[in-house]
Design a protein around this motif. Structure first.
Motif, mmCIF file in Angstrom:
data_model
loop_
_atom_site.group_PDB
_atom_site.id
_atom_site.type_symbol
_atom_site.label_atom_id
_atom_site.label_comp_id
_atom_site.label_asym_id
_atom_site.label_seq_id
_atom_site.Cartn_x
_atom_site.Cartn_y
_atom_site.Cartn_z
ATOM 1 N N VAL A 3 0.823 -1.202 0.000
ATOM 2 C CA VAL A 3 0.000 0.000 0.000
ATOM 3 C C VAL A 3 0.864 1.262 0.000
ATOM 4 O O VAL A 3 0.580 2.233 -0.719
ATOM 5 N N ASP A 4 1.929 1.230 0.781
ATOM 6 C CA ASP A 4 2.782 2.408 0.946
ATOM 7 C C ASP A 4 3.426 2.894 -0.355
ATOM 8 O O ASP A 4 3.936 4.000 -0.409
ATOM 9 N N LYS A 5 3.401 2.087 -1.396
ATOM 10 C CA LYS A 5 4.005 2.508 -2.667
ATOM 11 C C LYS A 5 2.954 2.922 -3.693
ATOM 12 O O LYS A 5 3.293 3.237 -4.840
ATOM 13 N N LEU A 6 1.702 2.886 -3.313
ATOM 14 C CA LEU A 6 0.648 3.109 -4.309
ATOM 15 C C LEU A 6 -0.264 4.281 -3.990
ATOM 16 O O LEU A 6 -1.274 4.487 -4.664
ATOM 17 N N TYR A 7 0.055 5.074 -2.969
ATOM 18 C CA TYR A 7 -0.840 6.166 -2.557
ATOM 19 C C TYR A 7 -1.163 7.126 -3.699
ATOM 20 O O TYR A 7 -2.307 7.446 -3.971
ATOM 21 N N LYS A 8 -0.117 7.593 -4.344
ATOM 22 C CA LYS A 8 -0.291 8.628 -5.360
ATOM 23 C C LYS A 8 -1.157 8.110 -6.516
ATOM 24 O O LYS A 8 -2.125 8.746 -6.925
ATOM 25 N N THR A 30 5.166 2.972 -10.854
ATOM 26 C CA THR A 30 4.310 2.529 -9.760
ATOM 27 C C THR A 30 3.974 3.689 -8.826
ATOM 28 O O THR A 30 2.820 3.876 -8.449
ATOM 29 N N GLN A 31 5.000 4.448 -8.451
ATOM 30 C CA GLN A 31 4.802 5.435 -7.396
ATOM 31 C C GLN A 31 4.347 6.791 -7.931
ATOM 32 O O GLN A 31 3.890 7.633 -7.176
ATOM 33 N N ARG A 32 4.496 6.992 -9.233
ATOM 34 C CA ARG A 32 3.908 8.144 -9.900
ATOM 35 C C ARG A 32 4.413 9.492 -9.424
ATOM 36 O O ARG A 32 3.673 10.477 -9.425
ATOM 37 N N GLU A 33 5.651 9.550 -8.990
ATOM 38 C CA GLU A 33 6.255 10.837 -8.700
ATOM 39 C C GLU A 33 7.756 10.758 -8.933
ATOM 40 O O GLU A 33 8.330 9.678 -8.932
ATOM 41 N N ARG A 55 -6.873 -0.223 -0.201
ATOM 42 C CA ARG A 55 -6.259 0.235 1.049
ATOM 43 C C ARG A 55 -5.540 1.575 0.852
ATOM 44 O O ARG A 55 -5.513 2.407 1.752
ATOM 45 N N ALA A 56 -4.965 1.779 -0.331
ATOM 46 C CA ALA A 56 -4.209 3.019 -0.587
ATOM 47 C C ALA A 56 -5.115 4.249 -0.556
ATOM 48 O O ALA A 56 -4.638 5.358 -0.384
ATOM 49 N N ILE A 57 -6.430 4.048 -0.753
ATOM 50 C CA ILE A 57 -7.346 5.182 -0.580
ATOM 51 C C ILE A 57 -8.243 4.948 0.646
ATOM 52 O O ILE A 57 -9.396 5.369 0.691
ATOM 53 N N SER A 58 -7.669 4.251 1.631
ATOM 54 C CA SER A 58 -8.291 4.102 2.959
ATOM 55 C C SER A 58 -9.589 3.307 2.974
ATOM 56 O O SER A 58 -10.473 3.560 3.786
ATOM 57 N N PHE A 108 -8.464 7.097 -8.601
ATOM 58 C CA PHE A 108 -9.748 6.576 -8.139
ATOM 59 C C PHE A 108 -10.434 7.389 -7.049
ATOM 60 O O PHE A 108 -11.611 7.181 -6.763
ATOM 61 N N ASN A 109 -9.721 8.289 -6.414
ATOM 62 C CA ASN A 109 -10.265 8.871 -5.187
ATOM 63 C C ASN A 109 -11.284 9.983 -5.409
ATOM 64 O O ASN A 109 -12.034 10.343 -4.503
#
Lengths: 279, 279, 279, 279
Positions: free
Chosen positions: A113-118, C163-166, A181-184, A124-125
């Protein structure tokens, strides 16, 4: 809806080995499992069964001495009692997630999850309801990832799938979970038997926590989603694997089946069960 | 042995944010926690406390509206009641691991067991007792990995640590866990307050399942191992992080302290408590 | 078009150290470099200059004894002679790529072509001309990757960026290169000075081999693409880094500048130089 | 010493495909290649041959239209003229590395030098001579990495090998190269035919730059190191692969052979050629 399910796994066991099998269907409010039978060849092995906490996994721990041929067969009847789900289609607030769902927000082995937030946030958010977000995730995976048998292995995780764009049901599920999970949105792995899966095998989907319920999503779209018999849910394949092997054993064969007893009735239910919750 | 522990975390909160804090010491048979105080600035925020299943983590869920300065302070008294452990020094059989320890065999986010089998097997598995194996793992990490503040981040995992050979306490713990599990020894993450840690901060160690007990190991060797106050144990840092943030907030400061009330008595216990179990 | 360029790099040199600097502008058909000056503080250090094969990089190897303050300053005048490019807009055949371009098809340190075939093929390969494909790649990166200063480091590679988009300019370039190569278009890294870059710094773009020429692309879109002074091209940042350090030295400061001598004329050329080739 | 070498590669070619074959032995001062023959089935395909810059690779670019069976066969005579090498056993200074060797210090696709500095420095850098360092690297790999056919694939790189501790000759070479470069010793990939390799196949070793010469190391220790016929050297397998395929083709078979014409003489030379340089 009744189904007859079975699984048969055989191994060449090269040293005394402990297996953890996770092939028995779960006992839940949505599914009644009866007539279970477990048979091994050779017959005389030590079998112990236990459940793993909140995960609904029913593990069989089996001690197998060295042998050229070990087989475990499982058969059962499964009665699915799924009801149509009416979602309020609201947006989930992290502040309201019940404790038992909170840990399904965290990163796990195959869901980084920690690598996919952005990516998840941008892609999708913006959608308004939690259901719309997860559906968009499932659609994105279906459109961008190709189902290729044998393209991945037991170390493949969601960040590889999002890059390499191919995988099997397990990889589709992991990516769905990681993006939710990356968008909670709490999400968990769903290991199952699947009616009409072709070729027959174990199957994997994911569940997302929406409007207070765990709603099922299958980004592979390979089977009707109201014909699944849950084996276990968990963080990801790491804690729901159908076989963990401690010792040395070569897999010889896996034969899985799932038959509906009343196919016509099954087809009729499709319309009512577009949104499904396996409780 | 009594300790006074405290933690103070402050943030600039840029949007309404939900925090999950995991900073309260755990209530266990080995430690009695009293006089707990939680104070926030501003004082009026919604706080809810809950435990996560078998993990002993006591989460505080706090809703904080946008503010330039939010602070949470925790203080408590901790009484440690550690007893000398006499290990039988046997070799653990997977067939005898109790169900509640089984899931600590599986890979997790930062402990990619599936990629370390060969290394762990060749390097540590020939030793005769489970204790000797874990001690060898802890020694190997201490010798080969360098403690370098700021060298890693929240995405760093054990396979990077074994390659890059530097990290902080969290990375030392993850590698210890991964290597234990890779040779079929259940191992879990141990988040704690640590007496004599310099500079003061939260600390992390790992526990391995030996002779039916969870024995503590600290591959950093930065502090005496009988001066730790457990906050939580879990699969790895993914489910025991001292703060999970849902929203937008910048950390301003973290101040942690752990003081022994009777330093002399603490020193005296060192000899008797070479092998420690925090139950 | 004339530009004045300069770079000033300073270090605390903790042990005798050999630096490879790659900060001199390249001498090519498109750019004439004159009035070059290299000054160091302290003045007495051994400097040797050499070129690396086909890569146009002009390395300065400098031996610096231990010192609290070492500085190297470079200034030069650069005259750009870019001509409008008329592309035939055909599709490149691998069978016709000249030998000197072939090795820019291969994977390199930061451009793991071998992991991106599927994504690149599905996303970009259906377009009809090579130019359209590369433009689509550059657009995709611009739209999906966010420019965030400090978000990446010297180990970040294209599979992490996707993947991380930044990332920063270097990461944008690497991803562009990797995606081009993945659909069999030679592509190379382009390190440069950039007019109007804000804040001023070294810059990186990529070149793709189209219609027999190396066409420039800048997925960051941070600067006009007809105001770049090439330092070097290469496989990726691994062989065009502006400083390689063998020894122990802490970077203190980097100051880069690039000024146009006739700003008005520069603006006027923008329309004619939409497609640019730095030969 | 004379050898007869041959390679035969066959494919099912599913669409018009361009192959880059890199199977011809190199013409160098150490080896004289004569009687070369290249035969294809079908006979009528377009073949073009070219060299890639400083890398000594002799590429064959072959255009093959769709066909169920394409085969390329190469045979040649190779005469090795190796002389005993007397190393001065000094320590290499980066300040003295000649320009043509400098780029073999940089990270490349499969040799992520930037992630291995600490490990390489601690483990190997204390030794006094460059030769001793590289020998220690080669020994370390031989001792810690297991040769397992089929354990890795075309995306496996040195940081995976150092973690997972298994691989094939290509992986052994990549790790050797990466560790040398991490302590500032130029190192390159060496693709070759190998006498007495069992089962026969292409082979890979690495060369390190010592005392002004490229000295050969084979961490697999599978064959005598004075019976290798160089095909190419390069940064790593990325630019020395024996076949690059642009199009769609399934490999059917690879048959490689390398026979000594005077076996007795070959054995006799073993003692004199403990340290070998293929110029």
């Amino acid at each position: 809806m009744k189904f007859k399910i079975s699984a048969e796994l055989s191994y060449k066991v090269k040293t005394d080995t402990t297996f953890f099998f996770n092939i028995q269907a779960a006992q839940t409010r949505s599914q009644l499992i009866t007539d279970e039978q477990i048979i091994t060849t050779p017959a005389k092995v030590k079998i112990e069964s236990f459940e793993l906490g909140t995960r609904k996994a029913r593990f069989l721990r089996v001690q197998v001495p060295q042998t050229d041929y070990f087989k475990i067969s499982y058969t059962a009847m499964a009665e699915l009692k799924l009801k149509p789900v009416n979602l309020k289609r609201a947006e989930l607030q992290v502040s309201t997630i019940p404790p038992e769902a909170v840990s399904y927000l965290f990163p796990s082995r195959y869901c980084q999850v920690d690598k996919l937030y952005k990516f998840a946030d941008v892609e999708f958010n913006a959608l308004k309801t939690t259901y719309a977000k997860v559906q968009a995730i499932s659609n994105w995976i279906h459109r961008h990832v190709h189902y290729v048998s044998g393209s991945t292995n037991a170390s493949t995780s969601s960040i590889e799938t999002i890059t390499q764009r191919e995988g099997v049901c397990r990889d589709f599920a992991h990516l769905g979970i990681a993006l939710c999970r990356a968008i909670s949105i709490p999400a968990r792995y769903f290991a199952c038997y699947a009616y009409q899966l072709n070729p027959p095998d174990f199957h994997a989907c994911f569940e997302a926590y929406i409007d207070g319920r765990w709603i099922l999503f299958d980004a592979t779209r390979m089977v009707p989603q109201h014909g699944l018999i849950k084996i276990a849910h968990g963080y990801d394949a790491a804690d729901t694997s159908f076989a963990n092997i401690y010792g040395e054993a070569d897999a010889l064969n896996v034969v899985v089946s799932c038959e509906a007893l009343d196919k016509r009735r099954f087809e009729k239910q499709a319309d009512k069960l577009k949104v499904v919750c396996y409780e």
